[in-house]
Design a protein around this motif. Structure first.
Motif, PDB file in Angstrom:
ATOM      1  N   ALA A   1       0.836  -1.208   0.000  1.00  0.00           N
ATOM      2  CA  ALA A   1       0.000   0.000   0.000  1.00  0.00           C
ATOM      3  C   ALA A   1       0.868   1.254   0.000  1.00  0.00           C
ATOM      4  N   ALA A   2       1.928   1.246   0.808  1.00  0.00           N
ATOM      5  CA  ALA A   2       2.845   2.387   0.844  1.00  0.00           C
ATOM      6  C   ALA A   2       3.539   2.577  -0.499  1.00  0.00           C
ATOM      7  N   ALA A   3       3.907   1.461  -1.144  1.00  0.00           N
ATOM      8  CA  ALA A   3       4.549   1.544  -2.456  1.00  0.00           C
ATOM      9  C   ALA A   3       3.611   2.147  -3.501  1.00  0.00           C
ATOM     10  N   VAL A   4       2.346   1.763  -3.456  1.00  0.00           N
ATOM     11  CA  VAL A   4       1.362   2.318  -4.400  1.00  0.00           C
ATOM     12  C   VAL A   4       1.235   3.822  -4.205  1.00  0.00           C
ATOM     13  N   LEU A   5       1.142   4.266  -2.955  1.00  0.00           N
ATOM     14  CA  LEU A   5       1.040   5.707  -2.690  1.00  0.00           C
ATOM     15  C   LEU A   5       2.291   6.445  -3.140  1.00  0.00           C
ATOM     16  N   ALA A   6       3.461   5.826  -2.943  1.00  0.00           N
ATOM     17  CA  ALA A   6       4.707   6.462  -3.348  1.00  0.00           C
ATOM     18  C   ALA A   6       4.793   6.614  -4.858  1.00  0.00           C
TER      19      ALA A   6
ATOM     20  N   PRO B   1       2.632   9.967  -7.591  1.00  0.00           N
ATOM     21  CA  PRO B   1       3.143  11.105  -8.365  1.00  0.00           C
ATOM     22  C   PRO B   1       3.763  10.688  -9.692  1.00  0.00           C
ATOM     23  N   VAL B   2       4.390   9.517  -9.723  1.00  0.00           N
ATOM     24  CA  VAL B   2       4.970   9.015 -10.975  1.00  0.00           C
ATOM     25  C   VAL B   2       3.866   8.680 -11.963  1.00  0.00           C
ATOM     26  N   ALA B   3       2.809   8.034 -11.478  1.00  0.00           N
ATOM     27  CA  ALA B   3       1.698   7.637 -12.345  1.00  0.00           C
ATOM     28  C   ALA B   3       1.026   8.843 -12.977  1.00  0.00           C
ATOM     29  N   ALA B   4       1.010   9.972 -12.253  1.00  0.00           N
ATOM     30  CA  ALA B   4       0.383  11.180 -12.788  1.00  0.00           C
ATOM     31  C   ALA B   4       1.107  11.729 -14.007  1.00  0.00           C
ATOM     32  N   LEU B   5       2.354  11.330 -14.198  1.00  0.00           N
ATOM     33  CA  LEU B   5       3.151  11.807 -15.331  1.00  0.00           C
ATOM     34  C   LEU B   5       3.139  10.837 -16.499  1.00  0.00           C
ATOM     35  N   LEU B   6       2.589   9.649 -16.308  1.00  0.00           N
ATOM     36  CA  LEU B   6       2.619   8.605 -17.330  1.00  0.00           C
ATOM     37  C   LEU B   6       1.329   8.574 -18.143  1.00  0.00           C
ATOM     38  N   PRO B   7       1.370   8.026 -19.356  1.00  0.00           N
ATOM     39  CA  PRO B   7       0.123   7.747 -20.076  1.00  0.00           C
ATOM     40  C   PRO B   7      -0.734   6.773 -19.274  1.00  0.00           C
ATOM     41  N   SER B   8      -2.030   6.799 -19.491  1.00  0.00           N
ATOM     42  CA  SER B   8      -2.956   5.978 -18.707  1.00  0.00           C
ATOM     43  C   SER B   8      -2.586   4.509 -18.734  1.00  0.00           C
ATOM     44  N   LEU B   9      -2.243   4.003 -19.915  1.00  0.00           N
ATOM     45  CA  LEU B   9      -1.915   2.587 -20.046  1.00  0.00           C
ATOM     46  C   LEU B   9      -0.691   2.233 -19.204  1.00  0.00           C
ATOM     47  N   ALA B  10       0.331   3.094 -19.212  1.00  0.00           N
ATOM     48  CA  ALA B  10       1.531   2.837 -18.426  1.00  0.00           C
ATOM     49  C   ALA B  10       1.232   2.905 -16.926  1.00  0.00           C
TER      50      ALA B  10
ATOM     51  N   LEU C   1      -1.609   2.231 -15.516  1.00  0.00           N
ATOM     52  CA  LEU C   1      -2.366   1.030 -15.206  1.00  0.00           C
ATOM     53  C   LEU C   1      -1.448  -0.189 -15.115  1.00  0.00           C
ATOM     54  N   ALA C   2      -0.487  -0.269 -16.040  1.00  0.00           N
ATOM     55  CA  ALA C   2       0.453  -1.394 -16.037  1.00  0.00           C
ATOM     56  C   ALA C   2       1.338  -1.376 -14.796  1.00  0.00           C
ATOM     57  N   LEU C   3       1.762  -0.178 -14.387  1.00  0.00           N
ATOM     58  CA  LEU C   3       2.611  -0.055 -13.201  1.00  0.00           C
ATOM     59  C   LEU C   3       1.876  -0.523 -11.955  1.00  0.00           C
ATOM     60  N   LEU C   4       0.618  -0.126 -11.826  1.00  0.00           N
ATOM     61  CA  LEU C   4      -0.170  -0.536 -10.656  1.00  0.00           C
ATOM     62  C   LEU C   4      -0.406  -2.040 -10.659  1.00  0.00           C
ATOM     63  N   THR C   5      -0.703  -2.583 -11.826  1.00  0.00           N
ATOM     64  CA  THR C   5      -0.917  -4.030 -11.942  1.00  0.00           C
ATOM     65  C   THR C   5       0.345  -4.798 -11.552  1.00  0.00           C
ATOM     66  N   ALA C   6       1.487  -4.264 -11.945  1.00  0.00           N
ATOM     67  CA  ALA C   6       2.755  -4.922 -11.620  1.00  0.00           C
ATOM     68  C   ALA C   6       2.985  -4.964 -10.105  1.00  0.00           C
ATOM     69  N   VAL C   7       2.641  -3.880  -9.412  1.00  0.00           N
ATOM     70  CA  VAL C   7       2.842  -3.839  -7.958  1.00  0.00           C
ATOM     71  C   VAL C   7       1.959  -4.868  -7.254  1.00  0.00           C
ATOM     72  N   VAL C   8       0.663  -4.908  -7.625  1.00  0.00           N
ATOM     73  CA  VAL C   8      -0.254  -5.846  -6.969  1.00  0.00           C
ATOM     74  C   VAL C   8       0.099  -7.278  -7.319  1.00  0.00           C
ATOM     75  N   THR C   9       0.514  -7.519  -8.554  1.00  0.00           N
ATOM     76  CA  THR C   9       0.932  -8.862  -8.954  1.00  0.00           C
ATOM     77  C   THR C   9       2.176  -9.296  -8.180  1.00  0.00           C
ATOM     78  N   ALA C  10       3.121  -8.364  -8.005  1.00  0.00           N
ATOM     79  CA  ALA C  10       4.330  -8.667  -7.233  1.00  0.00           C
ATOM     80  C   ALA C  10       3.979  -9.024  -5.794  1.00  0.00           C
ATOM     81  N   LEU C  11       2.997  -8.331  -5.226  1.00  0.00           N
ATOM     82  CA  LEU C  11       2.539  -8.655  -3.872  1.00  0.00           C
ATOM     83  C   LEU C  11       2.003 -10.079  -3.807  1.00  0.00           C
ATOM     84  N   ASN C  12       1.171 -10.445  -4.777  1.00  0.00           N
ATOM     85  CA  ASN C  12       0.601 -11.796  -4.781  1.00  0.00           C
ATOM     86  C   ASN C  12       1.680 -12.864  -4.932  1.00  0.00           C
ATOM     87  N   LEU C  13       2.651 -12.607  -5.776  1.00  0.00           N
ATOM     88  CA  LEU C  13       3.743 -13.567  -5.952  1.00  0.00           C
ATOM     89  C   LEU C  13       4.573 -13.692  -4.673  1.00  0.00           C
ATOM     90  N   ALA C  14       4.814 -12.557  -4.019  1.00  0.00           N
ATOM     91  CA  ALA C  14       5.590 -12.588  -2.769  1.00  0.00           C
ATOM     92  C   ALA C  14       4.852 -13.380  -1.694  1.00  0.00           C
TER      93      ALA C  14
END
Length: 379
Positions: A323-328, A331-340, A342-355
């Protein structure tokens, strides 16, 4: 040997109305995703959620297949349908319809729960009939912030009611399996709304670009990851916590009534963000939408820290870190295209599930809670 209580068909039929209601809340938030719009959507969602919670608790402690209980559930479903119909203009011309339908739903439940009693017992339903319902109706006659303020007060009363009536709630004999399943089904409804929010606009689009299709696939992957976060470990943990709790009413209040309100509201927020990302995959998301997408996901993950503490008096470290990583990354996500973004957020949650999957395997256990140990049920 006691027979496990099953979810009645009438309860599942009642849930169909909630599908529509959640869609309407999402539409309300989609229309205005600023701070004020988010607050108004949350205030409107609490009465809908509380109608569902009240009828779910009653069905848990009574025979939902009894003809009178079925008819009462159908009547409450009609009231919830009217609330959902009023939602797009709940802060406009349909405020009285929204408030009146809520009041009627609570009157139906109060009549069913207390109809044969000669004295009025202090329960959440009683407080809604005496306080929150009249406050909502009074607000329906007002406009602007006066209505919002009274409705916020009514929502506060409803949220405080289980704590204020704790003594009466402790007398209820909850069925743990049924109650955990019912709240899990509501999470499923909210996740289903996220898929509808993503798929419906894409399906009606005259041209589906590669970017749009990729965004749909990425949004679906995020929905799957959120599903995994809840149903891989947490759903079993909730049931285990209820079954082993000294006071089930306290766990039901903290983890189910309050915790799942946060979980479901956060999924609705994420759904709005995903829909915007799919609609404009090459553009940056507006700041409010980025906050809903990332903030909603962070709230979803952080809520498991709250629920795990009330279940087992320990912290869900992996999910709080995620959750802290998503909040951090917001600001980066606000500078990216929507697709990027979305992909970044999906990667974080997927990494959590794998961990967490690796954590469980290293402990030599599977998430079926065969050992019943709390430290396995939720990292």
């Amino acid at each position: 040997m006691e027979t496990e209580k099953k979810v009645a068909w009438s309860e599942l039929f009642f849930d169909l109305v909630l599908v529509f209601a959640v869609t309407q809340v999402s539409a309300l938030l989609h229309h205005d995703h600023g701070w004020e719009g988010t607050l108004r959507a949350l205030i409107a969602f609490v009465p809908i959620y509380w109608v569902w919670v009240g009828n779910t608790v009653h069905a848990n402690t009574h025979d939902a297949d009894h003809p009178l209980d079925r008819l009462a559930l159908f009547a409450a479903g009609l009231c919830a349908l009217m609330m959902a119909l009023a939602l797009p203009e709940a802060y406009g011309d349909r405020g009285l319809l929204f408030a009146g339908a809520y009041f009627c739903a609570r009157l139906v439940l109060a009549g069913l729960a207390h109809g044969r009693s000669r004295r009025l017992r202090p329960t959440p339903v009683t407080l809604s009939v005496l306080l929150s319902g009249p406050l909502l109706v009074a607000g329906g006659f007002l406009d602007g912030w006066a209505r919002t303020g009274l409705w916020a007060l009514a929502a506060t009363v409803d949220l405080a009611a289980p704590r204020l009536t704790r003594r009466a709630m402790m007398r209820l004999d909850f069925d743990s399996g049924h109650l955990a399943e019912r709240f899990g089904l509501f999470v499923m409804i909210a996740l289903g709304e996220s898929i509808v929010a993503v798929g419906a606009p894409a399906a009606t689009s005259p041209h589906l670009s590669t970017g749009s299709l990729t965004a749909v696939a990425m949004a679906f992957a995020l929905a799957c990851s959120l599903w995994w976060v809840y149903f891989h470990l947490a759903a079993t943990a909730v049931r285990h916590g209820l079954e082993t709790a000294e006071v089930r009413a306290d766990v039901a209040r903290q983890v189910l009534s309050y915790g799942h309100l946060s979980l479901i509201a956060s999924i609705i927020a994420v759904a709005v963000g995903m829909a915007e990302a799919v609609a404009h995959p090459g553009d940056r998301l507006p700041p409010g939408v980025t906050a809903l997408l990332y903030g909603g996901c962070a709230l979803f993950l952080a809520t498991f820290g709250y629920t795990r503490w009330h279940l087992f008096r320990s912290w869900s470290v992996t999910r709080l870190v995620a959750a802290a990583a998503v909040l951090a990354l917001l600001p980066v996500a606000a500078l990216l295209p929507s697709l990027a973004a979305l992909a970044l957020l999906t990667a974080v949650v997927t990494a959590l599930n794998l961990a967490e999957l690796g954590f469980v395997r290293r402990r030599g256990e599977l998430p079926g809670a065969r050992s019943g140990r709390a430290d396995i049920l939720g990292p």
